[in-house]
Write a protein that holds these residues in place. Sequence first.
Motif, PDB file in Angstrom:
ATOM      1  N   PRO A 228      48.696  -6.021  -3.542  1.00  0.00           N
ATOM      2  CA  PRO A 228      47.328  -5.589  -3.821  1.00  0.00           C
ATOM      3  C   PRO A 228      46.329  -6.717  -3.574  1.00  0.00           C
ATOM      4  O   PRO A 228      46.567  -7.862  -3.966  1.00  0.00           O
ATOM      5  CB  PRO A 228      47.360  -5.229  -5.313  1.00  0.00           C
ATOM      6  N   GLY A 229      45.251  -6.400  -2.880  1.00  0.00           N
ATOM      7  CA  GLY A 229      44.223  -7.394  -2.591  1.00  0.00           C
ATOM      8  C   GLY A 229      44.437  -8.145  -1.298  1.00  0.00           C
ATOM      9  O   GLY A 229      43.589  -8.920  -0.867  1.00  0.00           O
ATOM     10  N   ILE A 230      45.592  -7.922  -0.657  1.00  0.00           N
ATOM     11  CA  ILE A 230      45.902  -8.605   0.605  1.00  0.00           C
ATOM     12  C   ILE A 230      45.745  -7.608   1.747  1.00  0.00           C
ATOM     13  O   ILE A 230      46.253  -6.489   1.693  1.00  0.00           O
ATOM     14  CB  ILE A 230      47.344  -9.159   0.589  1.00  0.00           C
ATOM     15  N   ALA A 231      45.030  -8.010   2.782  1.00  0.00           N
ATOM     16  CA  ALA A 231      44.799  -7.147   3.940  1.00  0.00           C
ATOM     17  C   ALA A 231      46.118  -6.848   4.656  1.00  0.00           C
ATOM     18  O   ALA A 231      46.962  -7.728   4.793  1.00  0.00           O
ATOM     19  CB  ALA A 231      43.813  -7.809   4.892  1.00  0.00           C
TER      20      ALA A 231
ATOM     21  N   ARG B 224      46.969 -11.007  10.970  1.00  0.00           N
ATOM     22  CA  ARG B 224      47.695 -12.228  11.286  1.00  0.00           C
ATOM     23  C   ARG B 224      46.735 -13.404  11.107  1.00  0.00           C
ATOM     24  O   ARG B 224      45.658 -13.424  11.706  1.00  0.00           O
ATOM     25  CB  ARG B 224      48.202 -12.192  12.719  1.00  0.00           C
ATOM     26  N   MET B 225      47.132 -14.347  10.283  1.00  0.00           N
ATOM     27  CA  MET B 225      46.293 -15.521  10.044  1.00  0.00           C
ATOM     28  C   MET B 225      46.201 -16.350  11.312  1.00  0.00           C
ATOM     29  O   MET B 225      47.209 -16.663  11.924  1.00  0.00           O
ATOM     30  CB  MET B 225      46.891 -16.396   8.940  1.00  0.00           C
TER      31      MET B 225
ATOM     32  N   LEU C  79      45.816 -17.585  -7.801  1.00  0.00           N
ATOM     33  CA  LEU C  79      44.766 -17.625  -8.818  1.00  0.00           C
ATOM     34  C   LEU C  79      43.648 -16.643  -8.488  1.00  0.00           C
ATOM     35  O   LEU C  79      43.158 -15.923  -9.356  1.00  0.00           O
ATOM     36  CB  LEU C  79      44.186 -19.031  -8.965  1.00  0.00           C
ATOM     37  N   ARG C  80      43.219 -16.603  -7.222  1.00  0.00           N
ATOM     38  CA  ARG C  80      42.148 -15.683  -6.805  1.00  0.00           C
ATOM     39  C   ARG C  80      42.550 -14.245  -7.063  1.00  0.00           C
ATOM     40  O   ARG C  80      41.771 -13.443  -7.571  1.00  0.00           O
ATOM     41  CB  ARG C  80      41.840 -15.897  -5.327  1.00  0.00           C
TER      42      ARG C  80
ATOM     43  N   VAL D 112      41.513 -20.776  -0.251  1.00  0.00           N
ATOM     44  CA  VAL D 112      41.958 -19.409   0.035  1.00  0.00           C
ATOM     45  C   VAL D 112      41.574 -19.061   1.467  1.00  0.00           C
ATOM     46  O   VAL D 112      40.391 -19.082   1.810  1.00  0.00           O
ATOM     47  CB  VAL D 112      41.316 -18.403  -0.939  1.00  0.00           C
ATOM     48  N   PRO D 113      42.560 -18.759   2.332  1.00  0.00           N
ATOM     49  CA  PRO D 113      42.237 -18.300   3.681  1.00  0.00           C
ATOM     50  C   PRO D 113      41.624 -16.886   3.578  1.00  0.00           C
ATOM     51  O   PRO D 113      42.343 -15.920   3.360  1.00  0.00           O
ATOM     52  CB  PRO D 113      43.564 -18.285   4.418  1.00  0.00           C
ATOM     53  N   GLU D 114      40.336 -16.801   3.675  1.00  0.00           N
ATOM     54  CA  GLU D 114      39.599 -15.553   3.401  1.00  0.00           C
ATOM     55  C   GLU D 114      40.040 -14.375   4.281  1.00  0.00           C
ATOM     56  O   GLU D 114      39.913 -13.234   3.882  1.00  0.00           O
ATOM     57  CB  GLU D 114      38.100 -15.780   3.553  1.00  0.00           C
ATOM     58  N   THR D 115      40.571 -14.647   5.469  1.00  0.00           N
ATOM     59  CA  THR D 115      40.952 -13.553   6.366  1.00  0.00           C
ATOM     60  C   THR D 115      42.092 -12.712   5.832  1.00  0.00           C
ATOM     61  O   THR D 115      42.293 -11.595   6.291  1.00  0.00           O
ATOM     62  CB  THR D 115      41.334 -14.072   7.764  1.00  0.00           C
ATOM     63  N   ILE D 116      42.851 -13.212   4.861  1.00  0.00           N
ATOM     64  CA  ILE D 116      43.997 -12.448   4.339  1.00  0.00           C
ATOM     65  C   ILE D 116      43.594 -11.492   3.229  1.00  0.00           C
ATOM     66  O   ILE D 116      44.377 -10.632   2.847  1.00  0.00           O
ATOM     67  CB  ILE D 116      45.117 -13.363   3.837  1.00  0.00           C
ATOM     68  N   LEU D 117      42.383 -11.645   2.692  1.00  0.00           N
ATOM     69  CA  LEU D 117      41.961 -10.820   1.568  1.00  0.00           C
ATOM     70  C   LEU D 117      41.460  -9.458   2.036  1.00  0.00           C
ATOM     71  O   LEU D 117      40.809  -9.334   3.060  1.00  0.00           O
ATOM     72  CB  LEU D 117      40.874 -11.524   0.767  1.00  0.00           C
ATOM     73  N   ASP D 118      41.785  -8.446   1.258  1.00  0.00           N
ATOM     74  CA  ASP D 118      41.349  -7.079   1.545  1.00  0.00           C
ATOM     75  C   ASP D 118      40.052  -6.829   0.798  1.00  0.00           C
ATOM     76  O   ASP D 118      40.052  -6.373  -0.334  1.00  0.00           O
ATOM     77  CB  ASP D 118      42.430  -6.092   1.090  1.00  0.00           C
ATOM     78  N   VAL D 119      38.947  -7.194   1.433  1.00  0.00           N
ATOM     79  CA  VAL D 119      37.638  -7.046   0.775  1.00  0.00           C
ATOM     80  C   VAL D 119      36.777  -6.032   1.476  1.00  0.00           C
ATOM     81  O   VAL D 119      36.931  -5.710   2.580  1.00  0.00           O
ATOM     82  CB  VAL D 119      36.872  -8.380   0.698  1.00  0.00           C
TER      83      VAL D 119
END
Length: 57
Positions: A13-16, A20-21, A35-36, A50-57
């Motif tokens: 959950p929360g990860i796109a 691919r990073m 933590l994020r 935090v590598p922002e590209t991996i987050l599902d925002v």
Amino acid sequence: MDEMIVPWGIVGPGIARGVRMEEANNTVNTSAVILRLFGVEQPSAWTGEVPETILDV
């Protein structure tokens, strides 16, 4: 330099999905990402990012 490259992946959950990073990553980022995901503020002494590209925002 090749010995410094370590495979790193994360799912949940929360990860796109399907991303691919492309940016450089470091193992110290693992704790920052966790933590994020849990909504906990990162201590200022920590160097992880935090590598922002991996987050599902």
